[in-house]
Design a protein around this motif. Structure first.
Motif, PDB file in Angstrom:
ATOM      1  N   VAL A  32      18.703  30.580  57.841  1.00 51.40           N
ATOM      2  CA  VAL A  32      19.961  29.884  57.600  1.00 51.40           C
ATOM      3  C   VAL A  32      20.955  30.381  58.645  1.00 51.40           C
ATOM      4  CG1 VAL A  32      21.825  29.414  55.974  1.00 51.40           C
ATOM      5  CG2 VAL A  32      19.476  29.712  55.134  1.00 51.40           C
ATOM      6  N   ASP A  33      21.381  29.482  59.519  1.00 49.20           N
ATOM      7  CA  ASP A  33      22.347  29.834  60.550  1.00 49.20           C
ATOM      8  C   ASP A  33      23.757  29.780  59.967  1.00 49.20           C
ATOM      9  OD1 ASP A  33      20.247  29.978  62.357  1.00 49.20           O
ATOM     10  OD2 ASP A  33      20.560  27.949  63.104  1.00 49.20           O
ATOM     11  N   GLU A  34      24.604  30.662  60.456  1.00 54.18           N
ATOM     12  CA  GLU A  34      25.999  30.663  60.033  1.00 54.18           C
ATOM     13  C   GLU A  34      26.727  29.480  60.666  1.00 54.18           C
ATOM     14  OE1 GLU A  34      27.535  32.683  57.831  1.00 54.18           O
ATOM     15  OE2 GLU A  34      25.540  33.482  57.454  1.00 54.18           O
ATOM     16  N   PRO A  35      27.645  28.857  59.927  1.00 56.72           N
ATOM     17  CA  PRO A  35      28.433  27.782  60.528  1.00 56.72           C
ATOM     18  C   PRO A  35      29.238  28.318  61.710  1.00 56.72           C
ATOM     19  CG  PRO A  35      28.789  27.891  58.154  1.00 56.72           C
ATOM     20  CD  PRO A  35      27.981  29.099  58.542  1.00 56.72           C
ATOM     21  N   MET A  70      13.310  25.422  49.650  1.00 56.30           N
ATOM     22  CA  MET A  70      13.728  26.413  50.640  1.00 56.30           C
ATOM     23  C   MET A  70      14.755  27.385  50.053  1.00 56.30           C
ATOM     24  SD  MET A  70      13.621  23.906  53.962  1.00 56.30           S
ATOM     25  CE  MET A  70      14.327  25.031  55.120  1.00 56.30           C
ATOM     26  N   GLY A  71      14.897  27.369  48.716  1.00 50.66           N
ATOM     27  CA  GLY A  71      15.742  28.350  48.044  1.00 50.66           C
ATOM     28  C   GLY A  71      17.190  27.952  47.866  1.00 50.66           C
ATOM     29  N   LEU A  72      17.520  26.682  48.087  1.00 50.00           N
ATOM     30  CA  LEU A  72      18.902  26.218  47.929  1.00 50.00           C
ATOM     31  C   LEU A  72      19.013  25.334  46.691  1.00 50.00           C
ATOM     32  CD1 LEU A  72      19.579  25.179  51.619  1.00 50.00           C
ATOM     33  CD2 LEU A  72      20.304  27.281  50.511  1.00 50.00           C
ATOM     34  N   ASP A  73      19.797  25.773  45.737  1.00 47.84           N
ATOM     35  CA  ASP A  73      19.973  25.004  44.503  1.00 47.84           C
ATOM     36  C   ASP A  73      21.368  24.403  44.397  1.00 47.84           C
ATOM     37  OD1 ASP A  73      17.388  25.512  43.535  1.00 47.84           O
ATOM     38  OD2 ASP A  73      18.029  27.446  42.718  1.00 47.84           O
ATOM     39  N   SER A  74      22.065  24.292  45.505  1.00 46.69           N
ATOM     40  CA  SER A  74      23.479  23.901  45.459  1.00 46.69           C
ATOM     41  C   SER A  74      23.731  22.393  45.534  1.00 46.69           C
ATOM     42  CB  SER A  74      24.238  24.589  46.597  1.00 46.69           C
ATOM     43  OG  SER A  74      23.661  24.229  47.843  1.00 46.69           O
ATOM     44  N   ARG A  91      31.116  18.907  54.468  1.00 48.17           N
ATOM     45  CA  ARG A  91      30.867  20.074  55.324  1.00 48.17           C
ATOM     46  C   ARG A  91      29.684  20.877  54.808  1.00 48.17           C
ATOM     47  NH1 ARG A  91      34.888  23.951  56.859  1.00 48.17           N
ATOM     48  NH2 ARG A  91      33.412  24.354  58.514  1.00 48.17           N
ATOM     49  N   ALA A  92      29.572  21.001  53.486  1.00 49.72           N
ATOM     50  CA  ALA A  92      28.433  21.715  52.895  1.00 49.72           C
ATOM     51  C   ALA A  92      27.137  20.947  53.156  1.00 49.72           C
ATOM     52  CB  ALA A  92      28.663  21.903  51.393  1.00 49.72           C
ATOM     53  N   LEU A  93      27.190  19.615  53.071  1.00 50.97           N
ATOM     54  CA  LEU A  93      26.017  18.791  53.365  1.00 50.97           C
ATOM     55  C   LEU A  93      25.595  18.969  54.817  1.00 50.97           C
ATOM     56  CD1 LEU A  93      23.909  16.652  52.695  1.00 50.97           C
ATOM     57  CD2 LEU A  93      25.660  14.904  53.170  1.00 50.97           C
ATOM     58  N   TYR A  94      26.548  18.962  55.730  1.00 50.35           N
ATOM     59  CA  TYR A  94      26.237  19.192  57.144  1.00 50.35           C
ATOM     60  C   TYR A  94      25.518  20.532  57.307  1.00 50.35           C
ATOM     61  CZ  TYR A  94      26.728  19.929  62.138  1.00 50.35           C
ATOM     62  OH  TYR A  94      26.458  20.165  63.465  1.00 50.35           O
ATOM     63  N   HIS A  95      26.025  21.548  56.624  1.00 54.52           N
ATOM     64  CA  HIS A  95      25.413  22.877  56.717  1.00 54.52           C
ATOM     65  C   HIS A  95      23.956  22.839  56.245  1.00 54.52           C
ATOM     66  CE1 HIS A  95      24.984  27.202  56.652  1.00 54.52           C
ATOM     67  NE2 HIS A  95      24.603  27.135  55.387  1.00 54.52           N
ATOM     68  N   VAL A 100      19.996  24.930  58.021  1.00 56.46           N
ATOM     69  CA  VAL A 100      18.899  25.492  57.234  1.00 56.46           C
ATOM     70  C   VAL A 100      17.590  25.047  57.889  1.00 56.46           C
ATOM     71  CG1 VAL A 100      17.798  25.578  54.975  1.00 56.46           C
ATOM     72  CG2 VAL A 100      20.297  25.444  55.136  1.00 56.46           C
ATOM     73  N   HIS A 101      16.769  26.015  58.266  1.00 55.51           N
ATOM     74  CA  HIS A 101      15.549  25.734  59.029  1.00 55.51           C
ATOM     75  C   HIS A 101      14.321  26.301  58.319  1.00 55.51           C
ATOM     76  CE1 HIS A 101      17.976  24.821  62.662  1.00 55.51           C
ATOM     77  NE2 HIS A 101      18.764  25.757  62.169  1.00 55.51           N
ATOM     78  N   LEU A 102      13.287  25.485  58.192  1.00 59.60           N
ATOM     79  CA  LEU A 102      11.988  25.972  57.754  1.00 59.60           C
ATOM     80  C   LEU A 102      11.310  26.556  58.989  1.00 59.60           C
ATOM     81  CD1 LEU A 102       9.713  26.254  55.652  1.00 59.60           C
ATOM     82  CD2 LEU A 102       8.958  23.962  56.309  1.00 59.60           C
ATOM     83  N   MET A 103      11.148  27.858  59.015  1.00 58.25           N
ATOM     84  CA  MET A 103      10.565  28.514  60.185  1.00 58.25           C
ATOM     85  C   MET A 103       9.046  28.596  60.085  1.00 58.25           C
ATOM     86  SD  MET A 103      13.094  28.879  62.077  1.00 58.25           S
ATOM     87  CE  MET A 103      12.249  29.724  63.395  1.00 58.25           C
ATOM     88  N   ASN A 104       8.546  28.943  58.908  1.00 57.52           N
ATOM     89  CA  ASN A 104       7.102  29.032  58.696  1.00 57.52           C
ATOM     90  C   ASN A 104       6.790  28.555  57.285  1.00 57.52           C
ATOM     91  OD1 ASN A 104       6.067  30.405  61.198  1.00 57.52           O
ATOM     92  ND2 ASN A 104       7.581  31.914  60.541  1.00 57.52           N
TER      93      ASN A 104
END
Length: 133
Positions: A32-35, A70-74, A91-95, A100-104
């Protein structure tokens, strides 16, 4: 792989030629990258406009399931017209879509069980010759 990318991916094998189901995510590593736009009003406005114009083409149910995997329940179960205009929600949807990236992990077709591995954020959707016929 971003959740935005996942939202449009489908199994293109011959066995799933009529499939419109989203691929199921099994995440082993998520990033998860910071905004980056917290202090930049112009960037914030671009994010809001991006989310506002992307929202109508999203498969919302698929996005909610993918985010949960991916662990986000928001994310709410549905989007009301009022929510679709709310800048904080956009803005939260954009984030969620872009940071949020699936790396593996693995993407699995719900209909055929075909698995597509994700390594270092890249999905391997290479098909075997017999899967194309």
């Amino acid at each position: 792989m971003r959740l935005l990318t996942h939202n449009v991916m489908r199994n293109n094998t011959a066995a799933a030629s009529q499939s419109t189901s989203p691929l199921r995510i099994t995440a082993t590593q998520v990033r998860v990258d910071e905004p980056t736009s917290n202090d930049d009003v112009n960037s914030q406005q671009r994010e809001i406009e991006f989310a506002k114009h992307t929202l109508p083409i999203l498969n919302w149910e698929s996005l909610v399931h993918g985010a949960k995997a991916m662990g986000l329940d928001s994310l709410p179960p549905s989007v009301t017209p009022e929510l679709a205009q709310d800048e904080g929600f956009l803005r939260a949807l954009y984030h969620v879509l872009m940071n949020v990236h699936l790396m593996n992990g693995m993407l699995t077709c719900r209909e055929t069980g075909r698995e597509f591995p994700v390594t270092d954020g890249i999905v391997d959707m290479m098909l075997e010759e017999n899967e194309c016929e």
